[in-house]
Design an enzyme around this catalytic site. Structure first.
Site, PDB file in Angstrom:
ATOM      1  CD  GLU A  64      -3.149   0.440   2.264  1.00 29.22           C
ATOM      2  OE1 GLU A  64      -3.964  -0.668   2.061  1.00 29.22           O
ATOM      3  OE2 GLU A  64      -3.328   1.212   3.231  1.00 29.22           O
TER       4      GLU A  64
ATOM      5  CD  GLU B  13      -2.617   0.891  -4.677  1.00 29.11           C
ATOM      6  OE1 GLU B  13      -2.375   0.300  -3.451  1.00 29.11           O
ATOM      7  OE2 GLU B  13      -3.487   1.253  -5.391  1.00 29.11           O
TER       8      GLU B  13
ATOM      9  CB  CYS C 148      -6.639  -3.043   6.042  1.00 23.19           C
ATOM     10  SG  CYS C 148      -5.832  -1.598   5.884  1.00 23.19           S
TER      11      CYS C 148
ATOM     12  CB  SER D 225      -4.801   1.119  -1.408  1.00 24.89           C
ATOM     13  OG  SER D 225      -3.885  -0.376  -1.603  1.00 24.89           O
TER      14      SER D 225
ATOM     15  CE  LYS E 285     -10.405  -8.136   8.160  1.00 24.80           C
ATOM     16  NZ  LYS E 285      -9.526  -7.951   6.895  1.00 24.80           N
TER      17      LYS E 285
ATOM     18  CD  GLU F 146     -11.248  -9.204   3.417  1.00 21.27           C
ATOM     19  OE1 GLU F 146     -10.900  -9.718   4.502  1.00 21.27           O
ATOM     20  OE2 GLU F 146     -10.622  -8.226   3.124  1.00 21.27           O
TER      21      GLU F 146
ATOM     22  CD  GLU G  70     -13.954 -10.673  -4.889  1.00 17.22           C
ATOM     23  OE1 GLU G  70     -14.690 -11.482  -5.171  1.00 17.22           O
ATOM     24  OE2 GLU G  70     -13.936  -9.525  -4.347  1.00 17.22           O
TER      25      GLU G  70
ATOM     26  CB  CYS H 123      -9.685  -3.903  14.262  1.00 17.62           C
ATOM     27  SG  CYS H 123      -9.277  -3.420  12.554  1.00 17.62           S
TER      28      CYS H 123
END
Lengths: 448, 158, 588
Positions: free
Chosen positions: C284, C287, C310, C330, C369, C372, C377, C514
């Site tokens: 990141e 980037e 994230c 990102s 999560k 996710e 993908e 978190c």
């Protein structure tokens, strides 16, 4: 007249809110006036939801201009430039006429910018209700106008401080506004010469139920129930005996014979365990079962509770269920004390006026007709013969000629018998619809 | 939820109404009234459009639609029958009238007949207590209805 | 400051004007019970509909009892919080609420942690005098959240979290009266809605109506399967909260005991998501520097600010609500997914096993999560990079099931290579941490100079939106931070309107980051719990010898042996992703 003078006139007239609460109107206007704000609103509560009351509709259909005029006067007093009428969608004719009246008022320069060159601007819009009784509560009404669920919020803050879109808002109902122009025209002294010490002017009641003459009745405050029911209403239909009169709609209570000579005003009605409400007056005769009447009102409240607070959401449901159990003949004497405690707690803890008054029909019928409750739970009998579960239709053998008419009208084929022979009703099949009873030409069927 | 196709011209009419109300969130109830006027009822797809136009969540729209008894998500019959269950009508026997309608049409309250002709709903006081018990079919009002009259009322529309 | 004087339970109280009776009572040791009420200072969370009516008190001169959470103190007020009238009313209301609640406490996921249950206990409810019909709603089992609305008490906390705090708008009260309940539009299941699975509704639910989907049994199935090698990664915020489940003070770091417990449970390797967090920073950060240098070179097309990616709930949020901006964040995958991608390639190769035989479990403070990990993908030929994601609470359950006396466990170390991490990886667990970690690396990569201080205190704190301008050796870099999706929305609206001055923005969906995730031990409305967890995270960072991601020796090795360079070809293949437009399309 200056705004202060207008408010003073209203205060001196003794006018109190006609929507139910009976809050002094002049004082309400003054409170809204005192709050400093850029924008304020004038709201007319035309969400006449009390079943059995339709005086607001008659005003809006008959003379919408008085309401518009009073709202503009209120705008002048509270420095508000915008008025909103919250009206039930169920009143298409009233909506139609209001629209016409608003257009006319604009045309004549009675509404709009810089009215008659005074620099005062005021205009009115309509907002529609959508079938929620709780929206008669002013905070719920405001939320509904804001496009939200009509859930009330805890007061304070009152709408006079923080109402529509957070701005100070004066909310009055149709009948209250309609009283204003005439007060200013004829003076506070004239208005306050009518009525009782603490309730001035006249009040419109919607007389309905088991009386000979039904309809709207406007009487001076202080008129007795007896005058309204027997003189104006022409007494009980079919010469039956008067039993009770329910005032104040679902939030009110049932009054009896002993209350007939009390002068009707806000305070006397509350002292007798009922309330003025918006002026519904439903008369009941000896055939009406008071437990069922209480159950009917609770059914309404359960349906109309917004669900926000627990005592109203769940408590009224439980009240209804207990009343249902009693009318099924399955109640106990202990249930009656539980019923009373629950009713009191709902009154004491509910968030808004709906829940705070919803147990009134239960409490007032328990106060005035406790014997009827006892008859249901102790003897498992309904004295008025209204509770289906507690009655049976029986054919008198000696009176039945065997015409078979009853067997033919019975929707569930519970009646059997040979032609020209006495018939019998199978109680296990009978749904107690009463069709046979009504059709029998020989009075051979009786209810036990 | 079944996906239905909405006619494009009606959708445009609805979008125009939202624009007329300046896409104001506060006008949600007015917009829903208009939408029900256009479509006859408020299926999920209509609520999606309203939410998008007024920039509110569709959950909020649904919350409002289900709160108010005037709004419906099922199409009403060609002849919507409403029985007033206000107090005045109740004490004069509205329940028996309702039972008769339910029995003759074999419908429950809130249902629409299979051929789409009739639907039954209950009203809370139409403000015609002097005529109690009151029944409305579409715009037409029937006063002092007795259970025996029900058959005749239905026959007018068959 | 205006002062009001009143009496509560015969004790004189002096408070600031505007104080509620509930708050005033606390100052004199009177703890009025509440149920629907919840207020999280600094988190912009305030739920007081005044609906449960449990906190009612008697105010002299008032006709009805008053809800203390909504009643402001007035001069001369005389309040009684436990008269017979009050106690009877409170208990009766509680009985009513319980009369519409399933009696499934023994098998309810919330048992022992349920606000309703403990209130019933506190009030000494032993019998429910008012019984009747109970509400029934269809239950909803999404990949992350289970809704069993029969247990809903209409406190409206979830609605407040979803609408006012997160501005996601998935939930609303529906119907009215006894039938009312909180639900998505048309009572759809959550996975058919715009839900981000942030789990804040679960975090505030007082009962078992909203809970996480339990995946512990899936983990145990994998562990007992002899053909499988099962590895686990633990997110940074877990170690700062797990101890609470075992009676330890909030903010107690239990990293060593947690590793020890995971080994005893039977994981073959115990790794750290922090390792992948360091990897994220390299990707990141690179980037960011890439976009920044293009921008400085005059490229007008380059997308700035860069947004962190994230947080999976945040990713869901912009895919649903701001799909037109999906090119801005990102492209770096989250640490959980980077870990999975590396584990199933690099590490599986090291073990010489097929990826299908390696099971990657993650322990996360998060419900999103779970979603996710199940995204299409993030799987190769149907084999997900991360097989199972469990929450901090589920891990606690597994530790209890394994009969481990957690507080007495010895401290253990993570395995290598994927257990080595820096202080930068640890602070991913709190708001401001990801961007601070990124700055530590980006600064040194950009300037070629070593930082003389690694603590960027200007980026820390609990305010919902924070900003700071950092000096990159003469180049001012504007950093924005938002936690809570409502705050994120504000920054996104600014970007959309072309008003944003930021170069980089960190976004975390949950209030506090978190540490306040939907999978953490319940805070029960005590915001100090979150602050203590945050403090613990920074403590662990300060205690690390290496505190910059690019100095992690195992990360360096990973690039040398496997990946090549940050944002290189292999990285793009394994560590970057793209986003989808998930806005509901209205078809006509």
């Amino acid at each position: 007249m200056t705004p202060e003078e207008v408010i003073d006139e209203i205060k001196r007239s003794g006018l109190r809110g006609r929507g139910g609460g009976g809050f002094p109107t002049g004082l309400k206007w003054e409170l809204t006036r005192k709050v400093k704000a850029e924008q304020k609103y004038v709201v007319c509560n035309a969400d006449e939801g009390d079943p059995g009351a339709f005086m607001d509709r008659s005003i809006l259909e008959g003379d919408p201009h008085t309401v518009l005029e009073a709202m503009a006067i209120n705008g002048y007093c509270t420095e508000a430039s915008k008025g909103l009428i919250y009206i039930r969608a169920e009143y298409p004719l009233a909506i139609e006429r209001l629209k016409i009246a608003i257009d006319q008022a604009r045309e004549y320069g009675l509404l709009g910018d810089d009215i008659f060159g005074t620099g005062f601007s005021f205009d009115i819009e309509l907002r529609y209700g959508a079938g929620a009784f709780v929206c008669g509560e002013e905070t719920a009404l405001i939320h509904s106008m804001e496009g939200l669920r009509g859930e009330p919020t805890v007061k304070p803050p009152f709408p006079s401080e923080s109402g529509y879109k957070g701005a100070p808002t004066n909310v009055n109902n149709v009948e209250t506004y309609a009283s204003v122009p005439v007060i200013l025209l004829k003076g506070a002294d004239w208005f306050s010469s009518i009525g009782t010490e603490k309730s001035k002017g006249t009040k419109v009641f919607a007389l309905a139920g088991k009386v000979n003459n039904v309809g709207l009745v406007e009487v001076p405050m202080g008129t007795t129930l007896r005058e309204v029911i027997f003189d104006i209403g022409g007494g009980i239909k079919g010469g039956k005996k008067f039993k009770a009169v329910q005032t104040g709609g679902p939030s009110g209570g049932c009054l009896t014979e002993k209350h007939l000579d009390i002068p009707i005003d806000y305070d006397n009605l509350i002292a007798s365990g009922s309330m003025m409400g918006s002026g519904g007056m439903i008369v009941m005769d000896e055939d009406d079962c008071m437990v069922s009447v209480a159950k009917f009102y609770l059914d309404f409240t359960v349906e109309e509770s917004c669900g926000k607070c627990a005592p109203c959401r769940i408590g009224n449901k439980r009240l209804y269920e207990m009343l249902d159990t009693i009318t099924q003949g399955k109640g106990t004497v202990e249930d009656l004390s539980k019923l009373r405690n629950l009713a009191n707690v709902i009154k004491d803890t509910s968030l808004c006026g709906l829940g705070q008054t919803s147990p009134n029909p239960v409490l007032s019928t328990m106060d005035n007709f406790y014997d009827e409750y006892l008859a249901h739970v102790k003897d498992h009998k309904c004295p008025s013969g209204q509770c289906k579960a507690l009655m049976s239709y029986i054919i008198k053998e000696d009176a039945c000629v065997g015409c078979t008419l009853c067997a033919r009208v019975c929707p569930v084929d519970a009646i059997s018998g040979e032609k020209k022979m006495p018939h019998v009703i199978d109680q296990s099949i009978c749904i107690k619809c009463g069709a046979c009873f009504e059709k029998c030409k020989f009075d051979a069927i009786f209810i036990e | 939820m079944a996906d239905i196709k909405l006619p494009a011209n009606k959708v445009q009419e609805l979008r125009d109404i939202c624009a007329k109300f300046n896409h104001e969130k506060g006008e949600l109830i007015n917009v829903l009234h208009a939408a029900q006027g256009i479509f006859g009822y408020l299926p999920a797809e209509v609520q999606d459009i309203v939410a998008e136009e007024l920039n509110v969540s569709v959950a909020h729209v649904y919350g409002v639609v289900t709160f108010y008894s005037f709004f419906t998500m099922t199409p009403k019959g060609k002849y919507p029958i409403s029985i007033c269950m206000g107090t005045a009508c109740y004490v004069r026997g509205a329940e028996k009238v309702l039972d008769e309608f339910k029995r003759l049409l074999d419908l429950k309250v809130g249902e629409t007949s299979a051929n789409g002709d009739f639907s039954i709903s209950c009203l809370r006081c139409v403000g015609a207590c002097g005529l109690a018990p009151v029944v409305t079919v579409g715009e037409k009002v029937y006063g002092r209805v007795a259970p025996e009259d029900v058959k005749g009322i239905i026959a007018e529309y068959k | 400051m205006d002062i009001v004087k009143l009496t509560i339970d015969n004790t004189p109280v002096v408070v600031e004007k505007g104080t509620t009776v509930l708050e005033a009572a606390k100052t004199v040791g009177v703890d009025i019970p509440t149920l629907c009420y919840m207020k999280l200072d600094d988190m912009e969370f305030e739920n007081k509909p005044g609906g449960c009516r449990v906190c009612v008190v008697e105010v002299e001169g008032r006709r009805n009892l008053a809800p203390s959470c909504k009643t402001e103190c007035e001069d001369g007020m005389v309040v009684n919080t436990h008269s017979v009238r009050v106690v009877n009313a409170r208990r009766t209301v509680m009985e009513l609420i319980l009369s519409d609640h399933p009696f499934e406490c023994l098998v309810c996921a919330k048992s022992g942690k349920c606000d309703l249950q403990s209130l019933a206990q506190d009030l000494g409810i032993r019998e429910i005098h008012y019984q009747g019909e109970k509400s029934h709603y269809k239950s909803d089992h999404s990949p992350a959240i289970i809704r069993e609305m029969d247990k809903c008490i209409m406190c409206r906390r979830c609605e407040t979290a979803c609408n006012d705090v997160q501005t996601v708008g998935t939930l609303s009260a529906i119907y009215r009266g006894f039938n009312s309940v909180v639900a998505p539009a048309f009572e759809m299941d959550l996975d058919h809605t715009n839900c981000t699975f942030c789990g804040q509704c679960v975090a505030v639910c007082p009962t078992g109506a909203l809970i996480e989907r339990d995946h512990t049994w899936k983990v145990m199935d994998a562990i007992i399967d002899p053909k499988k090698t099962v590895i686990v990664q633990t997110a940074p915020a877990v170690r700062a909260a797990l101890g609470e489940e075992f009676g330890l003070e909030p903010g107690t770091l239990v990293t060593g005991k947690m590793v020890s417990a995971l080994r005893k449970i039977g994981f073959d390797y115990v790794f750290d998501t922090d390792f992948a967090a360091d990897l994220t920073i390299l990707e990141e950060g690179t980037e960011l520097l890439g976009r920044l240098s293009k921008f400085l070179a005059g490229d007008k097309e380059v997308k700035l600010p860069i947004l962190t990616s994230c947080c999976p709930a945040w990713v869901n949020f912009f895919e649903h609500h701001f799909p037109e901006m999906k090119e801005i964040p990102s492209t770096a995958k989250s640490p959980q997914q980077m870990f999975g991608a590396i584990a199933k390639t690099y590490f599986a190769d090291q073990l010489k096993i097929k990826r299908e035989d390696l099971v990657v479990v993650s322990v996360m403070p998060c419900l999103a999560k779970k979603y996710e990990a199940s995204r299409d993908e993030f799987a190769v030929n149907g084999d997900p990079d991360v097989n199972i994601s469990i929450t901090t609470r589920e891990l606690a359950q597994m530790i209890k099931n394994a009969n481990l006396k957690f507080t007495e466990l010895p401290d253990d170390d993570f395995d290598r290579p994927m257990g080595e991490s820096t202080g930068a990886g640890v602070i991913f667990g709190t708001t401001g941490g990801v961007i601070e970690a990124a700055v530590r690396t980006a600064y040194e990569l950009h300037t070629g100079k070593e930082l003389d201080r690694v603590d960027f205190k200007e980026l820390r704190g609990m305010e919902g939106i924070r900003s700071a301008t950092l000096d990159f050796d003469g180049l001012p870099i504007n950093i924005g931070i938002a936690h809570g999706l409502g705050n994120a929305r504000k920054l996104l609206e600014d970007i959309k309107a072309g008003k944003s001055q930021f170069h980089a923005i960190e976004i975390m969906a949950c209030p506090g980051g978190c540490i306040g995730g939907g999978g953490q031990p319940y805070h029960h409305g005590d915001v100090t719990v979150l602050k203590k967890r945050q403090k613990a995270i920074y403590e662990e960072d300060a205690g690390k010898t290496i505190r910059k991601s690019h100095e992690n020796p195992y990360i360096k090795k990973l690039y040398e042996e496997f990946l090549g360079e940050p944002c290189g070809h292999k990285s793009h293949e394994l560590l970057h992703t793209s986003y989808f437009d998930k806005k509901k399309k209205i078809e006509i």
